[in-house]
Design an enzyme around this catalytic site. Sequence first.
Site, short mmCIF file in Angstrom:
data_model
loop_
_atom_site.label_atom_id
_atom_site.label_comp_id
_atom_site.label_asym_id
_atom_site.label_seq_id
_atom_site.Cartn_x
_atom_site.Cartn_y
_atom_site.Cartn_z
N GLY A 196 -72.67 -24.26 32.24
CA GLY A 196 -72.35 -23.08 32.95
C GLY A 196 -72.26 -21.83 32.26
CB CYS A 197 -70.03 -20.85 29.50
SG CYS A 197 -68.40 -21.31 30.28
#
Length: 151
Positions: A43-44
């Site tokens: 996600g990051c």
Amino acid sequence: MLAIGTKAPDFTLMDQNGETHSLHEYAGKKVILYFYPKDNTPGCTKEACSFGDLYPQITEKGAIVLGISKDSVKSHKNFAEKYHLPFTLLSDPDHTVIEAYDVWKEKKNYGRTYMGIVRSTYLIDENGMIIKAMGNVKPAENPSQMLEALA
């Protein structure tokens, strides 16, 4: 989340190149200040790469992007180099700034409770005032939402 219309807390943190940055240095520019849990996680990475892709349009609108996590300077350097990120990543290992921006929260995952960063983004105006605050953002959508907010 900190309230819209309040002064953004100033800070001084080290970036991926070992240089210090303070929020007040960006007076006169809009700042997209985004907090993320960890370098090199799916996600990051998606969020960082999306901010990177939109960075030319963001800067055209007179804004800059600063990403903050509790990862080390070395981790940020590797992350930024690996994905060719054109913006600054700031290291907050003691989560002083993370807590000042009220994004250090209790989280639950697979029945485990722990403290961590809730993915959040603030848009700060040229005078250091918070003009947009978004918590629990979706990594794939957040960068375009922030670009839209600059219009």
